[in-house]
Design a protein around this motif. Structure first.
Motif, PDB file in Angstrom:
ATOM      1  N   ALA A   1       0.837  -1.201   0.000  1.00  0.00           N
ATOM      2  CA  ALA A   1       0.000   0.000   0.000  1.00  0.00           C
ATOM      3  C   ALA A   1       0.875   1.255   0.000  1.00  0.00           C
ATOM      4  O   ALA A   1       0.589   2.219  -0.727  1.00  0.00           O
ATOM      5  CB  ALA A   1      -0.933  -0.006   1.210  1.00  0.00           C
ATOM      6  N   TYR A   2       1.931   1.253   0.800  1.00  0.00           N
ATOM      7  CA  TYR A   2       2.832   2.404   0.843  1.00  0.00           C
ATOM      8  C   TYR A   2       3.485   2.602  -0.521  1.00  0.00           C
ATOM      9  O   TYR A   2       3.534   3.717  -1.043  1.00  0.00           O
ATOM     10  CB  TYR A   2       3.912   2.219   1.917  1.00  0.00           C
ATOM     11  N   PHE A   3       3.984   1.513  -1.090  1.00  0.00           N
ATOM     12  CA  PHE A   3       4.625   1.587  -2.401  1.00  0.00           C
ATOM     13  C   PHE A   3       3.680   2.182  -3.431  1.00  0.00           C
ATOM     14  O   PHE A   3       4.058   3.069  -4.206  1.00  0.00           O
ATOM     15  CB  PHE A   3       5.092   0.192  -2.838  1.00  0.00           C
TER      16      PHE A   3
ATOM     17  N   ILE B   1       0.444  10.898   5.272  1.00  0.00           N
ATOM     18  CA  ILE B   1       0.459   9.432   5.320  1.00  0.00           C
ATOM     19  C   ILE B   1       1.830   8.899   4.930  1.00  0.00           C
ATOM     20  O   ILE B   1       2.390   8.024   5.611  1.00  0.00           O
ATOM     21  CB  ILE B   1      -0.642   8.845   4.409  1.00  0.00           C
ATOM     22  N   LEU B   2       2.384   9.427   3.852  1.00  0.00           N
ATOM     23  CA  LEU B   2       3.692   8.946   3.393  1.00  0.00           C
ATOM     24  C   LEU B   2       4.783   9.196   4.437  1.00  0.00           C
ATOM     25  O   LEU B   2       5.657   8.349   4.637  1.00  0.00           O
ATOM     26  CB  LEU B   2       4.061   9.605   2.059  1.00  0.00           C
ATOM     27  N   ILE B   3       4.736  10.329   5.088  1.00  0.00           N
ATOM     28  CA  ILE B   3       5.748  10.643   6.097  1.00  0.00           C
ATOM     29  C   ILE B   3       5.527   9.812   7.359  1.00  0.00           C
ATOM     30  O   ILE B   3       6.476   9.248   7.917  1.00  0.00           O
ATOM     31  CB  ILE B   3       5.765  12.154   6.405  1.00  0.00           C
ATOM     32  N   SER B   4       4.294   9.703   7.803  1.00  0.00           N
ATOM     33  CA  SER B   4       4.026   9.005   9.064  1.00  0.00           C
ATOM     34  C   SER B   4       4.185   7.490   8.941  1.00  0.00           C
ATOM     35  O   SER B   4       4.373   6.809   9.944  1.00  0.00           O
ATOM     36  CB  SER B   4       2.623   9.342   9.583  1.00  0.00           C
ATOM     37  N   ARG B   5       4.126   6.955   7.746  1.00  0.00           N
ATOM     38  CA  ARG B   5       4.258   5.509   7.538  1.00  0.00           C
ATOM     39  C   ARG B   5       5.551   5.155   6.805  1.00  0.00           C
ATOM     40  O   ARG B   5       5.642   4.106   6.172  1.00  0.00           O
ATOM     41  CB  ARG B   5       3.055   4.974   6.748  1.00  0.00           C
ATOM     42  N   LEU B   6       6.551   5.986   6.903  1.00  0.00           N
ATOM     43  CA  LEU B   6       7.805   5.784   6.174  1.00  0.00           C
ATOM     44  C   LEU B   6       8.421   4.411   6.431  1.00  0.00           C
ATOM     45  O   LEU B   6       9.087   3.850   5.563  1.00  0.00           O
ATOM     46  CB  LEU B   6       8.801   6.902   6.528  1.00  0.00           C
ATOM     47  N   GLU B   7       8.184   3.859   7.606  1.00  0.00           N
ATOM     48  CA  GLU B   7       8.747   2.535   7.913  1.00  0.00           C
ATOM     49  C   GLU B   7       8.144   1.435   7.028  1.00  0.00           C
ATOM     50  O   GLU B   7       8.693   0.333   6.953  1.00  0.00           O
ATOM     51  CB  GLU B   7       8.551   2.181   9.395  1.00  0.00           C
ATOM     52  N   ASP B   8       7.052   1.734   6.330  1.00  0.00           N
ATOM     53  CA  ASP B   8       6.442   0.761   5.413  1.00  0.00           C
ATOM     54  C   ASP B   8       7.026   0.845   4.003  1.00  0.00           C
ATOM     55  O   ASP B   8       6.611   0.083   3.118  1.00  0.00           O
ATOM     56  CB  ASP B   8       4.921   0.974   5.344  1.00  0.00           C
ATOM     57  N   ASN B   9       7.970   1.741   3.790  1.00  0.00           N
ATOM     58  CA  ASN B   9       8.557   1.917   2.464  1.00  0.00           C
ATOM     59  C   ASN B   9       9.230   0.629   1.997  1.00  0.00           C
ATOM     60  O   ASN B   9       9.922  -0.048   2.753  1.00  0.00           O
ATOM     61  CB  ASN B   9       9.579   3.062   2.503  1.00  0.00           C
ATOM     62  N   CYS B  10       8.984   0.284   0.744  1.00  0.00           N
ATOM     63  CA  CYS B  10       9.634  -0.886   0.148  1.00  0.00           C
ATOM     64  C   CYS B  10       9.690  -0.702  -1.371  1.00  0.00           C
ATOM     65  O   CYS B  10       9.157   0.286  -1.880  1.00  0.00           O
ATOM     66  CB  CYS B  10       8.891  -2.161   0.513  1.00  0.00           C
TER      67      CYS B  10
ATOM     68  N   LEU C   1       1.017   4.113  -2.965  1.00  0.00           N
ATOM     69  CA  LEU C   1       0.748   5.526  -2.689  1.00  0.00           C
ATOM     70  C   LEU C   1       1.952   6.378  -3.067  1.00  0.00           C
ATOM     71  O   LEU C   1       1.802   7.432  -3.689  1.00  0.00           O
ATOM     72  CB  LEU C   1       0.374   5.742  -1.220  1.00  0.00           C
ATOM     73  N   ARG C   2       3.152   5.904  -2.712  1.00  0.00           N
ATOM     74  CA  ARG C   2       4.375   6.637  -3.072  1.00  0.00           C
ATOM     75  C   ARG C   2       4.500   6.739  -4.586  1.00  0.00           C
ATOM     76  O   ARG C   2       4.779   7.809  -5.133  1.00  0.00           O
ATOM     77  CB  ARG C   2       5.601   5.913  -2.490  1.00  0.00           C
ATOM     78  N   LEU C   3       4.243   5.647  -5.272  1.00  0.00           N
ATOM     79  CA  LEU C   3       4.302   5.623  -6.729  1.00  0.00           C
ATOM     80  C   LEU C   3       3.254   6.551  -7.344  1.00  0.00           C
ATOM     81  O   LEU C   3       3.547   7.302  -8.280  1.00  0.00           O
ATOM     82  CB  LEU C   3       4.115   4.187  -7.230  1.00  0.00           C
ATOM     83  N   SER C   4       2.038   6.535  -6.792  1.00  0.00           N
ATOM     84  CA  SER C   4       0.967   7.405  -7.296  1.00  0.00           C
ATOM     85  C   SER C   4       1.323   8.879  -7.152  1.00  0.00           C
ATOM     86  O   SER C   4       1.132   9.673  -8.087  1.00  0.00           O
ATOM     87  CB  SER C   4      -0.342   7.122  -6.554  1.00  0.00           C
ATOM     88  N   MET C   5       1.817   9.251  -5.987  1.00  0.00           N
ATOM     89  CA  MET C   5       2.221  10.650  -5.780  1.00  0.00           C
ATOM     90  C   MET C   5       3.388  11.015  -6.698  1.00  0.00           C
ATOM     91  O   MET C   5       3.442  12.127  -7.237  1.00  0.00           O
ATOM     92  CB  MET C   5       2.595  10.895  -4.317  1.00  0.00           C
ATOM     93  N   GLY C   6       4.295  10.074  -6.869  1.00  0.00           N
ATOM     94  CA  GLY C   6       5.427  10.323  -7.758  1.00  0.00           C
ATOM     95  C   GLY C   6       4.999  10.533  -9.196  1.00  0.00           C
ATOM     96  O   GLY C   6       5.448  11.471  -9.861  1.00  0.00           O
ATOM     97  N   VAL C   7       4.121   9.679  -9.683  1.00  0.00           N
ATOM     98  CA  VAL C   7       3.628   9.808 -11.061  1.00  0.00           C
ATOM     99  C   VAL C   7       2.867  11.127 -11.220  1.00  0.00           C
ATOM    100  O   VAL C   7       3.016  11.824 -12.230  1.00  0.00           O
ATOM    101  CB  VAL C   7       2.753   8.595 -11.444  1.00  0.00           C
ATOM    102  N   ASN C   8       2.078  11.470 -10.219  1.00  0.00           N
ATOM    103  CA  ASN C   8       1.313  12.715 -10.261  1.00  0.00           C
ATOM    104  C   ASN C   8       2.254  13.917 -10.395  1.00  0.00           C
ATOM    105  O   ASN C   8       2.087  14.760 -11.284  1.00  0.00           O
ATOM    106  CB  ASN C   8       0.458  12.821  -9.004  1.00  0.00           C
ATOM    107  N   LEU C   9       3.233  14.005  -9.508  1.00  0.00           N
ATOM    108  CA  LEU C   9       4.148  15.151  -9.544  1.00  0.00           C
ATOM    109  C   LEU C   9       5.020  15.130 -10.794  1.00  0.00           C
ATOM    110  O   LEU C   9       5.225  16.168 -11.433  1.00  0.00           O
ATOM    111  CB  LEU C   9       5.004  15.182  -8.284  1.00  0.00           C
ATOM    112  N   LEU C  10       5.535  13.969 -11.156  1.00  0.00           N
ATOM    113  CA  LEU C  10       6.353  13.860 -12.367  1.00  0.00           C
ATOM    114  C   LEU C  10       5.545  14.312 -13.578  1.00  0.00           C
ATOM    115  O   LEU C  10       6.047  15.054 -14.427  1.00  0.00           O
ATOM    116  CB  LEU C  10       6.838  12.424 -12.553  1.00  0.00           C
TER     117      LEU C  10
END
Length: 129
Positions: free
Chosen positions: A6-8, A113-122, A10-19
């Motif tokens: 889920a973290y991946f 969410i991305l900052i508070s759940r950083l430990e879920d990054n993979c 969301l991180r990917l979605s935000m990345g694609v959005n900004l990119l």
């Protein structure tokens, strides 16, 4: 494992959005920057500052987006993204663009969410935290 995926995503979605924002704006940089500067004519912000910010914004979006997609320096990318949203919120408030601020607040929640759940990054370039 689901939290990591889920973290991946969301991180990917935000990345694609900004990119995507950056990629769409960089080829027409002067048109975008001039349009944004014109949109802030009634703001009390100094026009040269608006022009500089609007010229650098697409490159910031592109860079932060790419970092998020790759999971490179994810903590830094998340803080940079949140900081960028705060600057956009501030700017939008000076021209009373409440609709834009509503959308920007959604971005702020995602960065929370991305900052508070950083430990879920993979699935990233970063070493496991």
């Amino acid at each position: 494992m689901n939290k990591n995926i889920a973290y991946f995503l969301l991180r990917l979605s935000m990345g694609v959005n900004l990119l995507g924002h950056g990629l769409a704006r960089i080829p027409k940089l002067s048109v975008f920057a001039d349009g944004m500067t014109k949109g802030f004519e009634k703001s009390w912000l100094p026009q040269p500052w608006v022009q500089i910010f609007s010229t650098t914004l697409p490159f910031l979006e592109f860079g932060i987006g790419l970092m998020l997609i790759l999971g490179f320096k994810t903590r830094l990318a998340n803080f940079a993204g949140a900081g960028l949203i705060i600057m956009l919120l501030f700017g939008s408030s000076t021209v009373e663009n409440w609709e834009a601020m509503g959308i920007q607040m959604i971005y702020a929640v995602f960065f929370y969410i991305l900052i508070s759940r950083l430990e879920d990054n993979c699935y990233c370039v970063d070493p496991k935290i």
